[in-house]
Design a protein around this motif. Sequence first.
Motif, PDB file in Angstrom:
ATOM      1  N   LEU A  28       0.861  -1.186   0.000  1.00 60.31           N
ATOM      2  CA  LEU A  28       0.000   0.000   0.000  1.00 60.31           C
ATOM      3  C   LEU A  28       0.896   1.234   0.000  1.00 60.31           C
ATOM      4  CD1 LEU A  28      -3.036   0.911   0.369  1.00 60.31           C
ATOM      5  CD2 LEU A  28      -2.444   1.237   2.757  1.00 60.31           C
ATOM      6  N   LYS A  29       0.665   2.088  -0.994  1.00 55.46           N
ATOM      7  CA  LYS A  29       1.474   3.313  -1.062  1.00 55.46           C
ATOM      8  C   LYS A  29       0.766   4.396  -0.263  1.00 55.46           C
ATOM      9  CE  LYS A  29       2.551   6.323  -4.630  1.00 55.46           C
ATOM     10  NZ  LYS A  29       2.974   6.554  -5.996  1.00 55.46           N
ATOM     11  N   ILE A  30       1.499   4.996   0.642  1.00 56.43           N
ATOM     12  CA  ILE A  30       0.926   6.057   1.472  1.00 56.43           C
ATOM     13  C   ILE A  30       1.695   7.343   1.174  1.00 56.43           C
ATOM     14  CG2 ILE A  30       0.527   6.815   3.853  1.00 56.43           C
ATOM     15  CD1 ILE A  30       0.924   3.569   4.312  1.00 56.43           C
ATOM     16  N   THR A  31       0.970   8.332   0.699  1.00 55.49           N
ATOM     17  CA  THR A  31       1.633   9.587   0.361  1.00 55.49           C
ATOM     18  C   THR A  31       1.139  10.670   1.320  1.00 55.49           C
ATOM     19  OG1 THR A  31       1.415   8.790  -1.879  1.00 55.49           O
ATOM     20  CG2 THR A  31       2.360  10.954  -1.612  1.00 55.49           C
ATOM     21  N   VAL A  32       2.095  11.314   1.961  1.00 55.53           N
ATOM     22  CA  VAL A  32       1.780  12.289   3.000  1.00 55.53           C
ATOM     23  C   VAL A  32       1.797  13.704   2.417  1.00 55.53           C
ATOM     24  CG1 VAL A  32       2.483  13.162   5.270  1.00 55.53           C
ATOM     25  CG2 VAL A  32       2.892  10.770   4.670  1.00 55.53           C
ATOM     26  N   TYR A  33       0.761  14.447   2.723  1.00 56.69           N
ATOM     27  CA  TYR A  33       0.656  15.817   2.213  1.00 56.69           C
ATOM     28  C   TYR A  33       0.408  16.802   3.341  1.00 56.69           C
ATOM     29  CZ  TYR A  33       0.356  14.258  -2.623  1.00 56.69           C
ATOM     30  OH  TYR A  33       0.637  13.739  -3.848  1.00 56.69           O
ATOM     31  N   GLN A  34       0.708  18.064   3.041  1.00 55.73           N
ATOM     32  CA  GLN A  34       0.475  19.151   3.975  1.00 55.73           C
ATOM     33  C   GLN A  34      -0.313  20.227   3.238  1.00 55.73           C
ATOM     34  OE1 GLN A  34       4.095  21.251   5.045  1.00 55.73           O
ATOM     35  NE2 GLN A  34       3.368  21.475   7.132  1.00 55.73           N
ATOM     36  N   GLY A  35      -1.406  20.670   3.815  1.00 57.42           N
ATOM     37  CA  GLY A  35      -2.173  21.732   3.154  1.00 57.42           C
ATOM     38  C   GLY A  35      -3.653  21.632   3.447  1.00 57.42           C
ATOM     39  N   GLU A  36      -4.373  22.633   2.972  1.00 55.22           N
ATOM     40  CA  GLU A  36      -5.798  22.740   3.304  1.00 55.22           C
ATOM     41  C   GLU A  36      -6.728  22.388   2.154  1.00 55.22           C
ATOM     42  OE1 GLU A  36      -6.080  23.190   6.486  1.00 55.22           O
ATOM     43  OE2 GLU A  36      -3.915  23.415   6.351  1.00 55.22           O
ATOM     44  N   ARG A  37      -6.151  22.115   0.977  1.00 49.92           N
ATOM     45  CA  ARG A  37      -7.013  21.890  -0.176  1.00 49.92           C
ATOM     46  C   ARG A  37      -7.558  20.472  -0.188  1.00 49.92           C
ATOM     47  NH1 ARG A  37      -5.679  25.622  -4.280  1.00 49.92           N
ATOM     48  NH2 ARG A  37      -7.379  24.637  -5.445  1.00 49.92           N
TER      49      ARG A  37
END
Length: 616
Positions: free
Chosen positions: A437-446
């Motif tokens: 399982l690929k888990i991609t971490v993001y930062q932001g409000e969109r």
Amino acid sequence: MAKIPISLKEGKIAEPKNDELIIGIDLGTTNSLVAFANDNVPKVIKHNEKSALVPSIIYFDPEGQIIVGADAKEKLVSEPSRTIYSAKRLMGKSYNDLSAVQELLAYNIVDTNEEELVRVKVGDTYYSPIDLSAKILGELKRTVEKELDREVKKAVITVPAYFNDAQRQATRDAGKVAGLEVLRIVNEPTAASLAYGIGLDADAERIIAVYDLGGGTFDVSILHLQAGVFEVLSTNGDTFLGGDDFDRAIVDFWIDTFKLDIKDGNKSFIQELRVSAEEAKKALSTKNEFEKEVNGVDLRITKQEFELLIQPMISKTINSCEQALKDAELTTTKIDEIIMVGGSTRVPLVKESVSKFFGKAVNDSINPDEVVALGAAIQADILAGNQKGILLLDITPLSLGIETMGGLMDTIVPRNTKIPSKGNRQYTTSVDGQKNLKITVYQGERDLVEHNRKLAEFILKDIPPMPAGLPKIDISFIIDADGVLRVKAKELRSETETSLEIKSQYGISEEEMATMLMDSIKNAKSDMHARGLLEARNEGNSMIKSLEKFLRDNREFLSSEQTDMVENLHQQLINLVAGDDKNKILDKISEINKVTEPLANEALTRIVSKELISDK
Ligand code: AMP
């Protein structure tokens, strides 16, 4: 926006409880400083007889000797390719992020791989920004050790409020390379606030603006103080605006005015102009005119000319102040105190403009160069256990989450969460027998991850084969007191050991960070529409799969009309999912649910009776 509640219960100075020495370091773009608290009173340590400021400049001589500080600054002119300045701008950045800045630097940034961290080539040796910062930290460490005649092993280091995880981690690593255990990374405005000691009077309620214009960065923070607790209501700024830009404006002015030849091979002349420009700028903080002869050219500039040059840059900082106020839902009349931080706030026009904007005199009672280091020393003193009852908290400026189906952002730790903090959520697989399982971490409000900032990518490996939807994958985010994020993923059902691979996405520009929140507000409506459509599509796709499975399992029991009807609906849904009308997809899904309900019930009855027969 960022909130930093700080509770200072006992402002009273306590007796030192132990003799553990922790130093506070302001690792600046232009200058760095070290301070420590003695009997709870913070003091900066002089680097030489003249000054505590250590220019953040490193000179590598051809014999391998390394010089840091004012002596290295001397070499900017004579040996520009061996003299490294503004290393802080390179922290945690890739070559890609810096290509626009490269021409402003007189040394060589190595273009190896666009995604990789930059390195600087001096002679035949390559240095990472971590190595370079470590040289500065090492120099500061030696300065204190010489002064106190004892070894120093622990430090608190400050970073700009907008530094991302990669940059914070790089700063921490630089400390390690320099032989320092970095106990805490502190935001610069937090440190400056501590230095001003505001919060000691439990009855005071005030709103404070911290205006920080250094050599390379600009930040403004709006703080609210109440009952000994103060929080940052909002922050704004520009990571590429500072006194260096004032210097460059003067250099450009001279090049234009005196028609100077600065073609290739003239790098040392440019450096000489840079140094003279800074000299001019500082002189113009107290005088009306500057004049100096360089290479036979009579360089001149008046205060009025200088002010015209920097006016647009100052206006930009005022716009940031305006935005910060707007974010805090305040007007200038609500600000009780304005605190000036950073060497560039000595420029009279800066003070005047800030004071005019807020409609009151600015507070610059603490040396603006030292205030951050002094605050770091106070934080160090708190960590050493010498100041009791003081609690420092920080918050996440932007939401943190992962990408889910269809490119949607799923927030795990919302913005404004106090740190240290932990958040977790459970997920599952979408394909039968899925192993990774690929888990991609993001930062932001969109709502869509494509508009947010990618921080890292993980692969959760070796999930035991199970039907889709059965594995329980727990993803937890742990943010430590320094704002450094660690992500863990674990498959709970199998309890098998799972391996986790992290690929840090260093070098992502943090430029868009300040505008990200604004974007999320501006685009809220279209984001909501996009999210709704994606969710409908996800639902549609899972219905399509269910219909296919239903047909596969039940074909022999269905009449040809029933099969045709289901196949028809299946095709209609496929067509709608390819389109972009959310409502049509949702309407079709409910129609299918209604129409197929009796068929599904029949299928269920068949399964149950089959089980009853086999039970007999
Ligand atoms: P900092 O990053 O806070 O150390 O700020 C350093 C910046 O302040 C550099 O761009 C300096 O040239 C600038 N600076 C220091 N002293 C003065 C002064 N007297 N007038 C104007 N700018 C100054």
